[in-house]
Design a protein around this motif. Structure first.
Motif, PDB file in Angstrom:
ATOM      1  N   SER A  69       3.324   8.136   1.430  1.00 26.85           N
ATOM      2  CA  SER A  69       2.122   7.454   1.909  1.00 26.85           C
ATOM      3  C   SER A  69       2.058   6.026   1.386  1.00 26.85           C
ATOM      4  N   LYS A  70       2.564   5.796   0.174  1.00 28.87           N
ATOM      5  CA  LYS A  70       2.642   4.407  -0.323  1.00 28.87           C
ATOM      6  C   LYS A  70       3.898   3.795   0.307  1.00 28.87           C
ATOM      7  N   GLY A  71       3.771   3.515   1.609  1.00 27.41           N
ATOM      8  CA  GLY A  71       4.916   3.152   2.434  1.00 27.41           C
ATOM      9  C   GLY A  71       5.606   1.857   2.040  1.00 27.41           C
ATOM     10  N   HIS A  72       4.896   1.020   1.257  1.00 31.87           N
ATOM     11  CA  HIS A  72       5.548  -0.229   0.824  1.00 31.87           C
ATOM     12  C   HIS A  72       6.747   0.050  -0.074  1.00 31.87           C
ATOM     13  N   SER A  73       6.872   1.283  -0.581  1.00 33.71           N
ATOM     14  CA  SER A  73       8.040   1.636  -1.398  1.00 33.71           C
ATOM     15  C   SER A  73       9.172   2.201  -0.545  1.00 33.71           C
ATOM     16  N   THR A 118       4.612   5.338   7.728  1.00 34.51           N
ATOM     17  CA  THR A 118       3.521   5.065   6.781  1.00 34.51           C
ATOM     18  C   THR A 118       3.460   3.574   6.459  1.00 34.51           C
ATOM     19  N   GLY A 119       2.445   3.184   5.752  1.00 34.71           N
ATOM     20  CA  GLY A 119       2.316   1.779   5.350  1.00 34.71           C
ATOM     21  C   GLY A 119       0.867   1.362   5.249  1.00 34.71           C
ATOM     22  N   SER A 120       0.028   1.950   6.102  1.00 32.04           N
ATOM     23  CA  SER A 120      -1.389   1.683   6.000  1.00 32.04           C
ATOM     24  C   SER A 120      -1.930   2.676   4.970  1.00 32.04           C
ATOM     25  N   GLY A 149       0.019   6.277  -3.947  1.00 31.61           N
ATOM     26  CA  GLY A 149      -0.064   5.308  -5.042  1.00 31.61           C
ATOM     27  C   GLY A 149      -1.396   5.466  -5.750  1.00 31.61           C
ATOM     28  N   ASP A 150      -1.481   4.973  -6.996  1.00 30.55           N
ATOM     29  CA  ASP A 150      -2.774   5.106  -7.694  1.00 30.55           C
ATOM     30  C   ASP A 150      -3.805   4.135  -7.097  1.00 30.55           C
ATOM     31  N   GLY A 151      -3.373   2.917  -6.777  1.00 30.00           N
ATOM     32  CA  GLY A 151      -4.293   2.005  -6.094  1.00 30.00           C
ATOM     33  C   GLY A 151      -4.673   2.574  -4.733  1.00 30.00           C
ATOM     34  N   GLU A 152      -3.728   3.223  -4.103  1.00 22.86           N
ATOM     35  CA  GLU A 152      -3.971   3.789  -2.769  1.00 22.86           C
ATOM     36  C   GLU A 152      -5.127   4.783  -2.768  1.00 22.86           C
ATOM     37  N   ILE A 153      -5.268   5.549  -3.847  1.00 25.10           N
ATOM     38  CA  ILE A 153      -6.313   6.589  -3.814  1.00 25.10           C
ATOM     39  C   ILE A 153      -7.719   6.001  -3.987  1.00 25.10           C
ATOM     40  N   TRP A 179       1.093   7.238 -10.791  1.00 23.59           N
ATOM     41  CA  TRP A 179       0.086   6.624 -11.682  1.00 23.59           C
ATOM     42  C   TRP A 179       0.769   5.564 -12.546  1.00 23.59           C
ATOM     43  N   ASN A 180       1.066   4.430 -11.892  1.00 26.32           N
ATOM     44  CA  ASN A 180       1.727   3.340 -12.638  1.00 26.32           C
ATOM     45  C   ASN A 180       0.705   2.327 -13.153  1.00 26.32           C
ATOM     46  N   LYS A 181      -0.546   2.638 -12.953  1.00 22.39           N
ATOM     47  CA  LYS A 181      -1.685   1.871 -13.515  1.00 22.39           C
ATOM     48  C   LYS A 181      -1.851   0.472 -12.949  1.00 22.39           C
ATOM     49  N   LEU A 182      -1.020   0.114 -11.988  1.00 24.20           N
ATOM     50  CA  LEU A 182      -1.089  -1.223 -11.389  1.00 24.20           C
ATOM     51  C   LEU A 182      -1.186  -1.123  -9.877  1.00 24.20           C
ATOM     52  N   GLN A 183      -1.899  -2.033  -9.271  1.00 26.44           N
ATOM     53  CA  GLN A 183      -1.897  -2.138  -7.813  1.00 26.44           C
ATOM     54  C   GLN A 183      -1.411  -3.527  -7.440  1.00 26.44           C
ATOM     55  N   ILE A 241       5.948   3.955 -14.957  1.00 25.70           N
ATOM     56  CA  ILE A 241       5.977   2.524 -15.297  1.00 25.70           C
ATOM     57  C   ILE A 241       6.345   1.767 -14.036  1.00 25.70           C
ATOM     58  N   LYS A 242       5.464   0.872 -13.615  1.00 28.22           N
ATOM     59  CA  LYS A 242       5.770   0.081 -12.419  1.00 28.22           C
ATOM     60  C   LYS A 242       6.911  -0.882 -12.767  1.00 28.22           C
ATOM     61  N   GLY A 243       7.981  -0.839 -11.976  1.00 31.45           N
ATOM     62  CA  GLY A 243       9.154  -1.685 -12.259  1.00 31.45           C
ATOM     63  C   GLY A 243      10.185  -1.000 -13.131  1.00 31.45           C
TER      64      GLY A 243
HETATM   65  C1  LIG Z   1      -4.984   0.013   4.244  1.00 31.43           C
HETATM   66  C2  LIG Z   1      -4.138  -0.946   3.500  1.00 31.43           C
HETATM   67  N1  LIG Z   1      -4.725  -1.929   2.766  1.00 31.43           N
HETATM   68  C3  LIG Z   1      -3.957  -2.811   2.086  1.00 31.43           C
HETATM   69  C4  LIG Z   1      -2.594  -2.736   2.123  1.00 31.43           C
HETATM   70  C5  LIG Z   1      -1.751  -3.759   1.382  1.00 31.43           C
HETATM   71  N2  LIG Z   1      -1.152  -3.176   0.203  1.00 31.43           N
HETATM   72  C6  LIG Z   1       0.128  -2.739   0.199  1.00 31.43           C
HETATM   73  S1  LIG Z   1       0.589  -2.073  -1.268  1.00 31.43           S
HETATM   74  C7  LIG Z   1      -0.929  -2.360  -1.941  1.00 31.43           C
HETATM   75  C8  LIG Z   1      -1.222  -1.945  -3.369  1.00 31.43           C
HETATM   76  C9  LIG Z   1      -1.140  -0.492  -3.546  1.00 31.43           C
HETATM   77  O1  LIG Z   1      -1.229  -0.152  -4.898  1.00 31.43           O
HETATM   78  P1  LIG Z   1      -0.675   1.223  -5.408  1.00 31.43           P
HETATM   79  O2  LIG Z   1      -1.138   2.293  -4.514  1.00 31.43           O
HETATM   80  O3  LIG Z   1      -1.040   1.342  -6.827  1.00 31.43           O
HETATM   81  O4  LIG Z   1       0.887   1.132  -5.208  1.00 31.43           O
HETATM   82  P2  LIG Z   1       1.987   0.432  -6.155  1.00 31.43           P
HETATM   83  O5  LIG Z   1       1.917  -1.021  -5.817  1.00 31.43           O
HETATM   84  O6  LIG Z   1       1.648   0.690  -7.549  1.00 31.43           O
HETATM   85  O7  LIG Z   1       3.267   1.004  -5.709  1.00 31.43           O
HETATM   86  C10 LIG Z   1      -1.772  -2.968  -1.028  1.00 31.43           C
HETATM   87  C11 LIG Z   1      -3.166  -3.367  -1.291  1.00 31.43           C
HETATM   88  C12 LIG Z   1      -2.021  -1.698   2.904  1.00 31.43           C
HETATM   89  N3  LIG Z   1      -0.688  -1.531   2.992  1.00 31.43           N
HETATM   90  N4  LIG Z   1      -2.813  -0.821   3.569  1.00 31.43           N
END
Ligand SMILES: Cc1ncc(C[n+]2csc(CCOP(=O)(O)OP(=O)(O)O)c2C)c(N)n1
Ligand SMILES: [Mg+2]
Length: 277
Positions: A69-73, A118-120, A149-153, A179-183, A241-243
């Protein structure tokens, strides 16, 4: 209990995931480094030991599913899939380039082995639980793994999904929170404090645990315990640990998305190579 040999293999698989991730990001020059590196160990355990999958048959009906779900990874997921044999790892170097099958965020129609686009942030939680309900209705015995992701929740959608999973007794779901404590631009604690994640999911009716997300035995034990719990979805908070893996990046606020030059890549590869067992 994992054997010493299994732990060595999983550790090397994770290091290679980190290596391929950073090579692919360097090939395009920039990308989501921190959050990709923090999940390399859980990806290694899932694809290296836990998940029932067949790289030669990505749509095998009996397979376990993984929704990142934290698709940016995505780069870390692609690295794991390439190393697992879904496609040649050289293809990873086309990451996020025009016409690629490896876009910055996962797309199941493009990449072999990706189960859901995923990504949103937040949406992967809902899709994973819908998929899990479908499998339950079809009386399948496979598992749906979900990485948040922790920020995601902080997304409200995740908590709506959490209620849904409890309502439908989705014990075929094992969700992880990285839970890497960073967003994106700071500490989750300072931006929108999550409090005790384990207790919050427990209050939503989930079986919840917290373990070290870089310790294979702790993660494996938690997955085994999760599978024993019937009638409830499971949540495993991974303290990470993020990174992780590249010391200059570890736990830095600016490690969300970083430039990786070929010069820096040499330094990263040499540090990661020293971690091979
Ligand atoms: C709905 C939505 N809002 C904003 C973003 C932009 N965005 C991508 S990653 C991210 C931070 C997410 O933090 P976390 O879940 O902690 O993931 P981590 O960076 O630690 O892998 C944000 C705000 C997104 N992809 N989707
Ligand atoms: Mg985070």
């Amino acid at each position: 209990m994992l054997t010493t040999n299994e732990i060595r293999n999983l550790s090397n698989f994770a290091t290679n995931i980190r290596m391929e991730t950073m090579k692919s990001i360097a090939s395009v020059g920039t990308g989501h480094t921190g959050g990709s590196l923090s999940i390399a160990d859980i990806l290694s355990l899932l694809y290296g030991k836990v998940m029932k999958v067949d790289p030669n048959n990505p749509f095998w009906e009996e397979r376990d599913w993984l929704i990142l779900s934290k698709g940016h990874s995505g780069p870390a997921l692609y690295a794991a899939l390439g190393l697992k044999g879904y496609f040649p790892t050289e293809e990873l170097l086309t990451l996020n380039k025009p016409g690629t099958n490896y876009p910055s965020h996962p797309d199941w129609t493009k990449t072999k082995g990706v189960d859901m686009s995923t990504g949103s942030l937040g949406q992967g939680a809902s899709t994973a639980l819908g998929i899990a309900l479908g499998h339950k209705m079809n009386k399948k015995d496979n598992y749906i793994y979900l990485i948040l992701g922790d920020g995601e929740i902080q997304e409200g959608q995740v908590w709506e999904a959490a209620l849904f999973a409890n309502q439908f007794e989705l014990d075929n779901v094992i969700a992880f929170v990285d839970w890497n404590k960073l967003q994106l631009d700071g500490y989750t604690k300072k931006i929108n404090n999550l409090g005790n994640i384990e207790k919050k999911f427990e209050a939503f009716g989930w079986h919840s645990q917290t373990v070290n997300g870089h310790d294979f035995q702790e993660m494996e034990n938690a997955i085994v315990a999760a599978k024993k719990e019937k009638g409830k979805p499971s949540l495993i908070v991974l303290s990470t640990i993020k990174g992780k893996g590249y010391s200059k990046l570890e736990n830095t606020i600016s490690n969300h998305s970083t430039a990786v030059s070929q010069e820096i890549l040499k330094e990263i590869v040499s540090e990661l190579e020293s971690q091979l067992l």
